[in-house]
Design an enzyme around this catalytic site. Structure first.
Site, PDB file in Angstrom:
ATOM      1  N   CYS A   1      64.101  -5.326  39.978  1.00 59.13           N
ATOM      2  CA  CYS A   1      64.837  -5.478  38.633  1.00 59.13           C
ATOM      3  C   CYS A   1      64.549  -6.878  37.931  1.00 59.13           C
ATOM      4  O   CYS A   1      64.122  -7.847  38.776  1.00 59.13           O
ATOM      5  CB  CYS A   1      66.104  -5.612  39.057  1.00 59.13           C
ATOM      6  SG  CYS A   1      66.738  -4.160  39.771  1.00 59.13           S
TER       7      CYS A   1
ATOM      8  N   ARG B   1      56.816  -6.505  37.391  1.00 54.22           N
ATOM      9  CA  ARG B   1      57.505  -6.515  38.502  1.00 54.22           C
ATOM     10  C   ARG B   1      57.955  -4.988  39.154  1.00 54.22           C
ATOM     11  O   ARG B   1      58.374  -4.534  40.119  1.00 54.22           O
ATOM     12  CB  ARG B   1      58.908  -7.219  38.480  1.00 54.22           C
ATOM     13  CG  ARG B   1      58.527  -8.721  38.405  1.00 54.22           C
ATOM     14  CD  ARG B   1      60.023  -9.453  37.871  1.00 54.22           C
ATOM     15  NE  ARG B   1      61.108  -9.045  38.716  1.00 54.22           N
ATOM     16  CZ  ARG B   1      61.321  -9.875  39.834  1.00 54.22           C
ATOM     17  NH1 ARG B   1      60.394 -10.780  40.345  1.00 54.22           N
ATOM     18  NH2 ARG B   1      62.374  -9.475  40.583  1.00 54.22           N
TER      19      ARG B   1
ATOM     20  N   TRP C   1      65.241  -1.162  38.678  1.00 54.11           N
ATOM     21  CA  TRP C   1      64.399  -0.490  39.815  1.00 54.11           C
ATOM     22  C   TRP C   1      65.366  -0.139  40.441  1.00 54.11           C
ATOM     23  O   TRP C   1      65.958  -0.591  41.503  1.00 54.11           O
ATOM     24  CB  TRP C   1      63.486  -1.599  40.357  1.00 54.11           C
ATOM     25  CG  TRP C   1      62.572  -1.202  41.050  1.00 54.11           C
ATOM     26  CD1 TRP C   1      60.981  -0.611  40.717  1.00 54.11           C
ATOM     27  CD2 TRP C   1      62.332  -0.999  42.484  1.00 54.11           C
ATOM     28  NE1 TRP C   1      60.509  -0.010  41.778  1.00 54.11           N
ATOM     29  CE2 TRP C   1      61.174  -0.377  43.033  1.00 54.11           C
ATOM     30  CE3 TRP C   1      63.407  -1.069  43.400  1.00 54.11           C
ATOM     31  CZ2 TRP C   1      60.961   0.051  44.123  1.00 54.11           C
ATOM     32  CZ3 TRP C   1      63.019  -0.816  44.788  1.00 54.11           C
ATOM     33  CH2 TRP C   1      61.713  -0.135  45.090  1.00 54.11           C
TER      34      TRP C   1
ATOM     35  N   ASN D   1      70.962  -8.612  38.953  1.00 51.58           N
ATOM     36  CA  ASN D   1      69.873  -8.171  40.122  1.00 51.58           C
ATOM     37  C   ASN D   1      70.534  -8.454  41.482  1.00 51.58           C
ATOM     38  O   ASN D   1      71.197  -9.228  41.451  1.00 51.58           O
ATOM     39  CB  ASN D   1      68.811  -9.229  39.766  1.00 51.58           C
ATOM     40  CG  ASN D   1      67.807  -8.856  38.826  1.00 51.58           C
ATOM     41  OD1 ASN D   1      68.009  -8.048  37.972  1.00 51.58           O
ATOM     42  ND2 ASN D   1      66.863  -9.725  38.375  1.00 51.58           N
ATOM     43  N   GLY D   2      70.072  -7.718  42.419  1.00 54.31           N
ATOM     44  CA  GLY D   2      70.557  -7.966  43.865  1.00 54.31           C
ATOM     45  C   GLY D   2      71.437  -6.656  44.186  1.00 54.31           C
ATOM     46  O   GLY D   2      71.076  -5.566  43.673  1.00 54.31           O
TER      47      GLY D   2
ATOM     48  N   GLU E   1      44.247  -6.026  61.329  1.00 57.76           N
ATOM     49  CA  GLU E   1      44.753  -6.503  59.961  1.00 57.76           C
ATOM     50  C   GLU E   1      44.410  -7.950  60.037  1.00 57.76           C
ATOM     51  O   GLU E   1      44.052  -8.365  58.913  1.00 57.76           O
ATOM     52  CB  GLU E   1      46.208  -6.138  60.118  1.00 57.76           C
ATOM     53  CG  GLU E   1      46.829  -6.756  58.708  1.00 57.76           C
ATOM     54  CD  GLU E   1      46.072  -6.113  57.205  1.00 57.76           C
ATOM     55  OE1 GLU E   1      45.042  -5.364  57.466  1.00 57.76           O
ATOM     56  OE2 GLU E   1      46.463  -6.520  56.148  1.00 57.76           O
TER      57      GLU E   1
ATOM     58  N   LYS F   1      41.922  -9.445  56.963  1.00 52.83           N
ATOM     59  CA  LYS F   1      42.471 -10.536  55.990  1.00 52.83           C
ATOM     60  C   LYS F   1      41.557 -11.594  56.027  1.00 52.83           C
ATOM     61  O   LYS F   1      40.865 -11.990  55.122  1.00 52.83           O
ATOM     62  CB  LYS F   1      43.839 -11.010  56.428  1.00 52.83           C
ATOM     63  CG  LYS F   1      45.059 -10.250  56.213  1.00 52.83           C
ATOM     64  CD  LYS F   1      45.310  -9.966  54.723  1.00 52.83           C
ATOM     65  CE  LYS F   1      44.612  -8.661  54.001  1.00 52.83           C
ATOM     66  NZ  LYS F   1      44.895  -7.391  54.325  1.00 52.83           N
TER      67      LYS F   1
ATOM     68  N   GLU G   1      37.893 -10.723  54.462  1.00 50.43           N
ATOM     69  CA  GLU G   1      38.089 -10.461  53.005  1.00 50.43           C
ATOM     70  C   GLU G   1      37.988 -11.673  52.200  1.00 50.43           C
ATOM     71  O   GLU G   1      37.509 -11.742  51.230  1.00 50.43           O
ATOM     72  CB  GLU G   1      39.430  -9.772  52.734  1.00 50.43           C
ATOM     73  CG  GLU G   1      39.567  -8.251  52.869  1.00 50.43           C
ATOM     74  CD  GLU G   1      40.796  -7.829  52.686  1.00 50.43           C
ATOM     75  OE1 GLU G   1      41.663  -7.998  53.096  1.00 50.43           O
ATOM     76  OE2 GLU G   1      40.842  -6.928  51.752  1.00 50.43           O
TER      77      GLU G   1
ATOM     78  N   HIS H   1      34.641  -4.977  78.316  1.00 50.16           N
ATOM     79  CA  HIS H   1      33.830  -4.002  78.224  1.00 50.16           C
ATOM     80  C   HIS H   1      32.600  -4.320  77.307  1.00 50.16           C
ATOM     81  O   HIS H   1      31.924  -3.267  76.860  1.00 50.16           O
ATOM     82  CB  HIS H   1      34.542  -2.869  77.873  1.00 50.16           C
ATOM     83  CG  HIS H   1      35.381  -2.258  78.877  1.00 50.16           C
ATOM     84  ND1 HIS H   1      35.293  -1.698  80.293  1.00 50.16           N
ATOM     85  CD2 HIS H   1      36.734  -2.355  79.047  1.00 50.16           C
ATOM     86  CE1 HIS H   1      36.430  -1.774  80.779  1.00 50.16           C
ATOM     87  NE2 HIS H   1      37.377  -2.117  80.060  1.00 50.16           N
TER      88      HIS H   1
ATOM     89  N   LYS I   1      41.092  -4.310  43.727  1.00 51.61           N
ATOM     90  CA  LYS I   1      42.439  -4.021  44.239  1.00 51.61           C
ATOM     91  C   LYS I   1      42.570  -2.542  44.514  1.00 51.61           C
ATOM     92  O   LYS I   1      43.421  -1.811  45.390  1.00 51.61           O
ATOM     93  CB  LYS I   1      43.430  -4.532  43.290  1.00 51.61           C
ATOM     94  CG  LYS I   1      44.997  -4.613  43.741  1.00 51.61           C
ATOM     95  CD  LYS I   1      44.987  -5.358  44.808  1.00 51.61           C
ATOM     96  CE  LYS I   1      46.455  -5.062  45.376  1.00 51.61           C
ATOM     97  NZ  LYS I   1      46.536  -5.437  46.825  1.00 51.61           N
TER      98      LYS I   1
HETATM   99  C1  F6R Z   1      42.807  -5.154  52.124  1.00 54.47           C
HETATM  100  C2  F6R Z   1      43.080  -4.268  51.175  1.00 54.47           C
HETATM  101  C3  F6R Z   1      42.391  -2.851  51.403  1.00 54.47           C
HETATM  102  C4  F6R Z   1      43.422  -1.687  50.829  1.00 54.47           C
HETATM  103  C5  F6R Z   1      42.605  -0.385  50.739  1.00 54.47           C
HETATM  104  C6  F6R Z   1      43.550   0.825  50.675  1.00 54.47           C
HETATM  105  O1  F6R Z   1      43.635  -6.126  52.026  1.00 54.47           O
HETATM  106  O2  F6R Z   1      43.954  -4.316  50.143  1.00 54.47           O
HETATM  107  O3  F6R Z   1      41.869  -2.783  52.629  1.00 54.47           O
HETATM  108  O4  F6R Z   1      44.364  -1.505  51.812  1.00 54.47           O
HETATM  109  O5  F6R Z   1      41.578  -0.409  49.987  1.00 54.47           O
HETATM  110  O6  F6R Z   1      43.989   0.581  49.603  1.00 54.47           O
HETATM  111  P1  F6R Z   1      45.500   1.571  49.155  1.00 54.47           P
HETATM  112  O7  F6R Z   1      46.521   1.019  50.079  1.00 54.47           O
HETATM  113  O8  F6R Z   1      45.739   1.094  47.832  1.00 54.47           O
HETATM  114  O9  F6R Z   1      45.195   2.798  49.286  1.00 54.47           O
END
Ligand code: F6R
Length: 604
Positions: free
Chosen positions: A2, A27, A75, A99-100, A480, A484, A487, A503, A599
């Site tokens: 929101c 948002r 939202w 909001n909230g 993960e 991170k 990347e 191993h 992204k």
């Molecule tokens: C890593 C990252 C990517 C996504 C991947 C899948 O930080 O963002 O590995 O996780 O490209 O993307 P979605 O989740 O949008 O299907």
């Protein structure tokens, strides 16, 4: 999530409110509305869907004199995204935006209904305006009525309220949800839930503190704090740079999104927890009828949350679970049987490989479910059912809060299935629900912790590689963490099961091999510790992340003692995110837009 805007002044109130709401669009929202009070007359408009729908509805409405106005993008949480549930909510002569969440709204609503108050919406917000009007019946002073109203609300809120007979005042209150007021030399007042809508309009802003309430008029801003003591506004200069304002003072979107995790997880949990059961209104329990297996399919970070989920589905729900990398699944002629629930996980809902596997599963006649952050995305439209993660828009290319909310959704879903199938007793489910409520606390970033990681990061800028290691659920977290780091730092990093190092990879151990060891207290601690000791004995450089002191490590990031390994999971998630961030910053990389990455990956 929101968004709130408010305006008091002589300019085009309608345009100012609509423009402000536009700035908050990123948002995410599903309906919007405004209410304007001018010459003691209210005009209010609401529309479902995008802001253009609201613009359309207001196109013949003109505001060209002094007015007070409030606006909101909603939202949906309590009640579906309908016009009736959209804000502003109306009483007989007042409007409110909020909001909230008002936690005690059900009790308040009941009391008001008993007094004959009629409710139009399913929202928690509507109680505020009715409660205010009830108080106003007994008080000559609108501010006194507002103050009494606020004192009865429990929960998190940022509230703006306008009422007839007070057409030069906007009442406000803030507790737990952000809000600020801005000023300029023209005696105008601007409110918003984040500073972007105010840029270009205001020179100085006051950020409200929790517990603040009061009102504004053309001449003044009256603020009372949580102890009911009047205080002066504390003004700071408003940035003139929109992009940096959207970062809310953080250096990078990724950093902001890491810090935001606590708040967005509150949203993920909102309305989905009762004391003894998980409430997932968006799915029907029949989705699990005849299901003997769950197949999870995703890419990248979402794949890691799927792997995490597989431990929970087997441990808590006792359903056989397999996990697939979408790009592999597509081409390996998989066997798909109709007793399998096919679940895709995606932040964007558009990732080409994952989307394709969803279509394959549908064509094979499987039941399908998507765990997704973007409503109306392709996957949400195609799957039989969807659960939204409610992380809000994620701008940093390296995913953080999307992962966190995916894991929270999976935890809830595994308990939901556990209840359906009677695989956990009622007491254990209630205990885990209580733990879920603690997740927002466990991901709060402590300054001291961030500072420690920042200092430590300077020792990890070289070397011939990183191994993030963990066992059980902490293995996907290790994957993960490694993802991170690679990347955004461009350093080589691998996630590995701790027990698997001997191993093969242990051959790499030397002082230039950096091992980031996840050592939770409540899950296989002794076993994980032995694995790290094996590496330490071969002189690998170890950075241990644990609540327990580990003297075989070169570096040690001490986490808080937690009562359960899932809370340790979430806290350690934040640690590995910040470690990657700080290493990347020291290397001078573009944290938010790392090279070669996008992204949303809509190509295969
Ligand atoms: C890593 C990252 C990517 C996504 C991947 C899948 O930080 O963002 O590995 O996780 O490209 O993307 P979605 O989740 O949008 O299907």
């Amino acid at each position: 999530m929101c968004g709130i805007v408010g305006y008091l002044g002589k300019k085009n109130t309608k345009e100012i409110l609509l423009e402000g709401l536009k700035e908050l669009e990123y948002r995410g929202y599903d309906s919007a509305g405004i209410a304007i009070l001018s010459d003691n007359n209210f005009s209010s408009f609401k529309a479902v869907g995008k802001l253009v729908n609201l613009e359309d509805k207001t196109k013949d409405f003109v505001t060209d004199k002094f007015a007070v106005g409030i606006g909101h993008t909603r939202w949906a949480t309590h009640g579906k995204p309908t016009e009736l549930n959209a804000h502003p909510h109306v009483g007989s002569s007042s409007y409110v935006v909020h909001n909230g969440i008002i936690e005690n709204y059900a009790e308040l609503k009941k009391e008001l209904q008993e007094k004959g108050v009629h409710f139009l919406s399913q929202t928690d917000t509507e109680v505020i305006v009715h409660l205010f009007e009830e108080k106003l019946k007994k008080s000559a002073d609108a501010f006194e009525a507002f103050k009494e109203t606020i004192s009865e609300l429990e929960g998190a809120y940022a509230i703006l309220l306008v009422t007839k007979g007070e057409d030069e005042r906007i009442f406000f209150a803030k507790n737990g949800s952000p809000m600020l007021v801005g000023i300029n030399t023209e005696n105008e007042k601007y409110f918003a839930s984040s500073d972007t809508p105010l840029i270009g309009h205001c020179s100085d802003v006051n950020y409200f503190e929790d517990g603040d309430y009061g009102y504004v008029t053309p001449e003044k801003i009256v603020i009372f704090d949580k102890n009911d003591t009047q205080r002066e506004p504390i003004f700071t200069k408003l940035s003139t740079n929109k992009l940096s304002a959207q970062k809310d003072g953080y250096r990078f979107f990724m950093e902001k999104e890491i810090y935001e995790q606590s708040d967005v997880i509150v949203d993920t949990l909102l309305g989905r927890l009762s004391e003894n059961e998980i409430i997932l209104d968006e799915i029907d329990s029949s989705l699990f009828d005849g299901i003997n297996e769950i197949k999870l399919c995703a890419c990248g970070t979402s794949y890691h949350s799927a792997l995490t989920a597989s431990y929970m589905f087997e441990r808590y729900s006792k359903v056989k679970t397999s996990v697939e990398v979408a790009s592999e699944f597509r081409y390996r002629e998989p066997i798909m049987t109709k007793d399998t629930l096919f679940v895709v996980i995606s932040q964007s809902g558009e990732t080409a490989d994952t989307l394709e596997t969803l279509k394959m599963a549908k064509n094979a006649g499987l039941k399908t479910l998507v765990i997704c952050n973007v409503d109306n995305s392709s996957m949400v439209r195609i799957a039989d059912a969807s659960i939204l993660t409610r992380a809000g828009i994620e701008k940093g290319v390296a995913s953080t809060k999307a992962f966190a909310t995916q894991v929270v959704v999976f935890w809830m879903l595994s308990l939901y299935v556990a209840k359906l199938r009677n695989t956990l007793d009622a007491q254990e489910i209630a205990k885990q629900i209580a733990l879920l409520r603690e997740v927002p606390r466990s991901v709060k970033v402590e300054d001291s912790m961030h500072e420690r990681i920042k200092r430590l990061s300077k020792r990890y800028l070289h070397g011939h590689g990183f191994f993030f290691i963990g066992r059980d659920l902490f293995y996907p977290l290790a994957l993960e963490g490694a993802l991170k780091l690679k990347e955004i730092s461009y350093l080589h990093a691998e996630g590995y099961p701790s027990g698997e190092m001997k191993h093969g990879p242990i051959a790499l151990a030397d002082p230039e091999l950096f091992t980031i060891a996840l050592l939770p207290e409540h899950l296989l601690y002794e076993k994980s510790k032995s694995n790290v000791e094996e590496l330490s004995a071969r002189d690998a450089t170890i950075c241990a992340i644990s609540p327990l002191v580990f003297d075989k490590a070169d570096d040690y990031i001490q986490t808080q003692p937690q009562s359960h390994y899932m809370l340790e999971f979430f806290e350690m998630m934040v640690v590995v995110q910040i470690l990657s961030l700080e290493i990347s910053v020291r290397l001078g990389n573009d944290v938010d837009m790392p090279r070669n990455l996008a992204k949303s990956v809509t190509v295969e």
